[in-house]
Motif scaffolding. Structure first.
Motif, PDB file in Angstrom:
ATOM      1  N   GLY A 137       0.768  -1.218   0.000  1.00  0.00           N
ATOM      2  CA  GLY A 137       0.000   0.000   0.000  1.00  0.00           C
ATOM      3  C   GLY A 137       0.806   1.280   0.000  1.00  0.00           C
TER       4      GLY A 137
ATOM      5  N   ARG B  70      -3.856   4.837  -8.427  1.00  0.00           N
ATOM      6  CA  ARG B  70      -3.799   3.743  -7.440  1.00  0.00           C
ATOM      7  C   ARG B  70      -4.526   2.495  -7.938  1.00  0.00           C
ATOM      8  NH1 ARG B  70      -0.980   2.682  -2.969  1.00  0.00           N
ATOM      9  NH2 ARG B  70      -2.194   1.609  -1.435  1.00  0.00           N
TER      10      ARG B  70
ATOM     11  N   TRP C 194       4.075   6.248  -3.740  1.00  0.00           N
ATOM     12  CA  TRP C 194       3.279   7.217  -4.473  1.00  0.00           C
ATOM     13  C   TRP C 194       2.816   6.580  -5.766  1.00  0.00           C
ATOM     14  CZ3 TRP C 194       0.623  11.288  -3.662  1.00  0.00           C
ATOM     15  CH2 TRP C 194       0.329  12.175  -4.679  1.00  0.00           C
ATOM     16  N   PRO C 195       1.499   6.476  -6.025  1.00  0.00           N
ATOM     17  CA  PRO C 195       1.026   5.786  -7.221  1.00  0.00           C
ATOM     18  C   PRO C 195       1.174   6.604  -8.499  1.00  0.00           C
ATOM     19  CG  PRO C 195      -0.839   6.601  -5.979  1.00  0.00           C
ATOM     20  CD  PRO C 195       0.395   6.890  -5.165  1.00  0.00           C
TER      21      PRO C 195
ATOM     22  N   PRO D 105      -8.613  -2.528  -4.279  1.00  0.00           N
ATOM     23  CA  PRO D 105      -8.536  -1.504  -3.227  1.00  0.00           C
ATOM     24  C   PRO D 105      -9.889  -0.862  -2.945  1.00  0.00           C
ATOM     25  CG  PRO D 105      -7.793  -0.591  -5.290  1.00  0.00           C
ATOM     26  CD  PRO D 105      -8.097  -2.040  -5.540  1.00  0.00           C
TER      27      PRO D 105
ATOM     28  N   VAL E 147      -5.170  10.778  -8.250  1.00  0.00           N
ATOM     29  CA  VAL E 147      -4.375   9.861  -7.425  1.00  0.00           C
ATOM     30  C   VAL E 147      -5.081   8.514  -7.272  1.00  0.00           C
ATOM     31  CG1 VAL E 147      -3.461   9.481  -5.098  1.00  0.00           C
ATOM     32  CG2 VAL E 147      -3.160  11.691  -6.210  1.00  0.00           C
ATOM     33  N   LEU E 148      -6.386   8.534  -7.053  1.00  0.00           N
ATOM     34  CA  LEU E 148      -7.127   7.264  -6.927  1.00  0.00           C
ATOM     35  C   LEU E 148      -7.111   6.489  -8.239  1.00  0.00           C
ATOM     36  CD1 LEU E 148     -10.167   8.276  -4.709  1.00  0.00           C
ATOM     37  CD2 LEU E 148      -8.191   6.899  -4.081  1.00  0.00           C
TER      38      LEU E 148
ATOM     39  N   ALA F  40      -2.465   0.815 -10.542  1.00  0.00           N
ATOM     40  CA  ALA F  40      -1.335   0.091  -9.955  1.00  0.00           C
ATOM     41  C   ALA F  40      -1.786  -1.248  -9.395  1.00  0.00           C
ATOM     42  CB  ALA F  40      -0.686   0.927  -8.853  1.00  0.00           C
ATOM     43  N   PHE F  41      -2.973  -1.311  -8.809  1.00  0.00           N
ATOM     44  CA  PHE F  41      -3.469  -2.587  -8.275  1.00  0.00           C
ATOM     45  C   PHE F  41      -3.817  -3.549  -9.398  1.00  0.00           C
ATOM     46  CE2 PHE F  41      -4.079  -0.592  -4.148  1.00  0.00           C
ATOM     47  CZ  PHE F  41      -3.718  -1.645  -3.323  1.00  0.00           C
TER      48      PHE F  41
END
Length: 144
Positions: free
Chosen positions: A70, A130, A73-74, A143, A126-127, A133-134
């Motif tokens: 977690g 993220r 920085w994404p 997430p 940012v979300l 990235a997941f």
């Protein structure tokens, strides 16, 4: 004094500790019984050469390196290079931010009202990074 490299290298305390951690992890996973763990740990601390350490863990799986959970920085340059949708999102955020700031400057408001919309635009970016990235890592939890 002989300048040749010895065929066998002496084990350091750090070498012994790494092997001991591998053995303890195998014991906690149930791969070794308590007696086997104790026997191998005794042997680890009695070993003098590094090639003898390898024999103590040759029947155990190699430890997998820990992935950062977690953290991190994404929104990086690498993420922007990999995902064109993030670049589009970043472009939209930049255009909207510019329009909001220009509107504020022209309007002559006493307070900086674009702060809240800019905050939410930034959070959405940012979300988005993220979530991307997941999705990139197979087997990673979603997430929520």
């Amino acid at each position: 004094m002989d300048d040749k490299i010895p065929a066998r290298l002496r084990a350091s305390d750090g070498d012994r500790e790494r092997v001991a951690e591998t053995i303890q992890a195998a014991g906690s996973e149930g791969r070794l019984t308590l007696e086997e763990v104790e026997e191998r740990l005794r042997a680890v601390y009695a070993v003098r050469y590094t090639d003898e350490l390898g024999e103590l863990t040759s029947d155990l799986p190699r430890p997998t390196p820990a992935r950062p959970r977690g953290g991190g920085w994404p929104l990086t340059r690498a993420a922007l290079r990999e995902h064109p949708a993030l670049r589009v999102h970043l472009g939209i955020v930049a255009v909207l931010a510019t329009l909001l700031i220009v509107r504020w400057a022209i309007g002559g408001a006493l307070f900086f009202w674009p702060a809240m919309p800019l905050f939410w635009l930034f959070i959405s970016l940012v979300l988005h990074a993220r979530v991307r990235a997941f999705r990139r890592r197979p087997g990673a939890p979603v997430p929520y």
